[in-house]
Design a protein around this motif. Structure first.
Motif, PDB file in Angstrom:
ATOM      1  N   LYS A 275     -81.738  67.238 -30.480  1.00  0.00           N
ATOM      2  CA  LYS A 275     -80.429  67.108 -31.116  1.00  0.00           C
ATOM      3  C   LYS A 275     -79.371  67.398 -30.060  1.00  0.00           C
ATOM      4  N   ALA A 276     -78.381  66.510 -29.980  1.00  0.00           N
ATOM      5  CA  ALA A 276     -77.378  66.638 -28.926  1.00  0.00           C
ATOM      6  C   ALA A 276     -75.976  66.428 -29.479  1.00  0.00           C
ATOM      7  N   SER A 277     -75.027  67.015 -28.792  1.00  0.00           N
ATOM      8  CA  SER A 277     -73.604  66.760 -29.036  1.00  0.00           C
ATOM      9  C   SER A 277     -72.942  66.533 -27.684  1.00  0.00           C
ATOM     10  N   PHE A 278     -71.917  65.693 -27.655  1.00  0.00           N
ATOM     11  CA  PHE A 278     -71.167  65.513 -26.420  1.00  0.00           C
ATOM     12  C   PHE A 278     -69.767  66.086 -26.586  1.00  0.00           C
ATOM     13  N   PHE A 279     -69.149  66.420 -25.459  1.00  0.00           N
ATOM     14  CA  PHE A 279     -67.855  67.092 -25.467  1.00  0.00           C
ATOM     15  C   PHE A 279     -66.885  66.341 -24.556  1.00  0.00           C
ATOM     16  N   THR A 280     -65.749  66.004 -25.131  1.00  0.00           N
ATOM     17  CA  THR A 280     -64.695  65.340 -24.390  1.00  0.00           C
ATOM     18  C   THR A 280     -63.380  65.752 -25.025  1.00  0.00           C
ATOM     19  N   ASN A 281     -62.281  65.143 -24.645  1.00  0.00           N
ATOM     20  CA  ASN A 281     -61.005  65.470 -25.284  1.00  0.00           C
ATOM     21  C   ASN A 281     -60.878  64.762 -26.618  1.00  0.00           C
ATOM     22  N   ASN A 282     -60.104  65.330 -27.531  1.00  0.00           N
ATOM     23  CA  ASN A 282     -60.045  64.811 -28.899  1.00  0.00           C
ATOM     24  C   ASN A 282     -59.614  63.349 -28.965  1.00  0.00           C
ATOM     25  N   TYR A 283     -58.687  62.921 -28.107  1.00  0.00           N
ATOM     26  CA  TYR A 283     -58.227  61.541 -28.151  1.00  0.00           C
ATOM     27  C   TYR A 283     -59.288  60.552 -27.682  1.00  0.00           C
ATOM     28  N   HIS A 284     -60.257  61.010 -26.894  1.00  0.00           N
ATOM     29  CA  HIS A 284     -61.298  60.168 -26.295  1.00  0.00           C
ATOM     30  C   HIS A 284     -62.586  60.181 -27.113  1.00  0.00           C
ATOM     31  N   LEU A 285     -62.613  60.992 -28.168  1.00  0.00           N
ATOM     32  CA  LEU A 285     -63.862  61.297 -28.859  1.00  0.00           C
ATOM     33  C   LEU A 285     -64.509  60.064 -29.478  1.00  0.00           C
ATOM     34  N   PHE A 286     -63.726  59.264 -30.194  1.00  0.00           N
ATOM     35  CA  PHE A 286     -64.315  58.139 -30.920  1.00  0.00           C
ATOM     36  C   PHE A 286     -64.882  57.092 -29.970  1.00  0.00           C
ATOM     37  N   ARG A 287     -64.139  56.732 -28.924  1.00  0.00           N
ATOM     38  CA  ARG A 287     -64.637  55.723 -27.982  1.00  0.00           C
ATOM     39  C   ARG A 287     -65.881  56.234 -27.260  1.00  0.00           C
ATOM     40  N   ALA A 288     -65.891  57.529 -26.932  1.00  0.00           N
ATOM     41  CA  ALA A 288     -67.090  58.104 -26.328  1.00  0.00           C
ATOM     42  C   ALA A 288     -68.277  58.001 -27.279  1.00  0.00           C
ATOM     43  N   ALA A 314     -52.092  59.014 -24.436  1.00  0.00           N
ATOM     44  CA  ALA A 314     -53.554  58.985 -24.372  1.00  0.00           C
ATOM     45  C   ALA A 314     -54.149  58.165 -25.509  1.00  0.00           C
ATOM     46  N   VAL A 315     -53.596  58.315 -26.719  1.00  0.00           N
ATOM     47  CA  VAL A 315     -54.122  57.572 -27.869  1.00  0.00           C
ATOM     48  C   VAL A 315     -53.873  56.075 -27.692  1.00  0.00           C
ATOM     49  N   ILE A 316     -52.698  55.700 -27.188  1.00  0.00           N
ATOM     50  CA  ILE A 316     -52.403  54.285 -26.933  1.00  0.00           C
ATOM     51  C   ILE A 316     -53.380  53.722 -25.905  1.00  0.00           C
ATOM     52  N   ARG A 317     -53.664  54.514 -24.884  1.00  0.00           N
ATOM     53  CA  ARG A 317     -54.619  54.082 -23.858  1.00  0.00           C
ATOM     54  C   ARG A 317     -56.005  53.865 -24.456  1.00  0.00           C
TER      55      ARG A 317
END
Length: 352
Positions: A275-288, A314-317
């Protein structure tokens, strides 16, 4: 509306809510979840508004009416001042984050919208009617399509950020980002690592085995060492045992982060379940999350905090990156808009 019709509207809303909940539970990394949630939300709010009006309770009607008007006024104010806050945000990002192309998106959008509004106001004097009306159709429908898809993206992004991750993970994957001065963790990257460290410690506090933290990120051309090693050093400085960390230092994109991390997991445990989780910034989460699905890795994400002033840019990007990722469907949509604009051109030209 009769009581029976109101019941039907509520029933439709409940059915849509169940469909959304099922879809989001099975696979939260899909854009269709935003569509399903918004259909559910609209039908539910309509049914609720009708029920409140039918109740005859003047206090309840007054309170909800005032709340509704406040929301409408806030939305109207945002639209009325869109150029102002886009320019304000661009100046803020310019001062604090630098002058790169990716940091200036709100500025370019503000300039583009300003030019469109000037053209709409004065273009009628210089542009022939057939072309003017066809351009109005193109920019009108195109703008509506962009706002609709952007709103849907914001919906799924927010929903995905609120999706809880159980503290029973085997691996925590921290996605890399650019380094400061070639060898230092940036504030954005630090928020990703800190989120993983917080999750790591909370899982141990719950009495469960410590997860392994995979730091994923290669060495850029302007970096002295790999992002993975820099992140590991940061985490060790925060008290994380080196034995609980792994380095994936070859990736250069988010998709490679996921692909190479999955390969590293396989090297560590073979084909055993994990079982895994990944960590990134909130604005990048869905695309990741989309890239995790593309890489075939069984992981959903946890978002690290991002400075509020940086979020619009960031969200626009992220939205534009998703447009490129799904360019075929957007090309089809804009192809239809172009055909409608051409039809309007021919109609006006024929009339006059």
């Amino acid at each position: 509306m009769s009581a029976q019709e109101l019941f039907i509207v509520f029933a439709i809303s409940i059915v849509l809510g169940v469909i959304f909940a099922f879809s989001f539970t099975v696979e939260p990394r899909r854009l269709i979840n935003g569509v399903l949630f918004n259909f559910f939300a609209v039908t539910f709010l309509v049914a609720l508004a009708i029920a409140i009006l039918r109740s005859g309770n003047l206090l309840l009607i007054s309170v909800t009416g005032v709340l509704f008007l406040i929301i409408i006024l806030i939305v109207a104010l945002l639209f009325a001042l869109h150029l102002f806050w886009l320019l304000w945000n661009a100046i803020l990002v310019w001062r604090r984050e630098g002058h790169s192309l990716s940091n200036m998106l709100t500025l370019y959008i503000a300039i583009g919208l300003l030019l469109i509004e000037i053209a709409a106001s004065f273009g009628r004097r210089f542009i022939p009617d057939p072309l003017y009306f066809s351009l109005a159709i193109f920019f009108g429908l195109g703008g509506f399509y962009v706002l609709l898809t952007l709103y849907n993206f914001l919906t799924v992004l927010i929903l995905y950020n609120f999706r809880p991750q159980p503290h029973n993970r085997t691996f925590l994957i921290v996605l890399g980002a650019g380094l400061l001065h070639g060898d230092q963790v940036s504030p954005l990257l630090a928020s990703r690592i800190d989120a993983a460290i917080k999750f790591y410690r909370k899982q141990i506090k719950k009495g469960r085995p410590a997860p392994r933290i995979i730091f994923s990120g290669g060495k850029g051309s302007d970096e002295a060492i790999s992002e993975a090693m820099t992140m590991q050093r940061y985490a060790l400085g925060k008290g994380i045992p080196e034995g609980d960390t792994l380095l994936e230092d070859q990736s250069t994109t988010t998709l490679e982060n996921m692909q190479f991390s999955k390969r590293l997991i396989t090297q560590e445990i073979g084909e055993s379940p994990y079982k895994a989780s990944f960590f990134t910034n909130n604005y990048h989460l869905f695309r990741a999350g989309i890239f995790a699905r593309m890489a075939g890795i069984a992981a959903n994400g946890v978002g690290g905090a991002t400075s509020f002033y940086f979020l619009p840019n960031a969200v626009i990007r992220e939205y534009l990156a998703l447009v490129v990722l799904y360019k075929r469907r957007h090309a089809v949509a804009f192809g239809l808009i172009v055909l409608i604009a051409i039809a309007e051109f021919l109609r006006v030209w024929h009339l006059g």
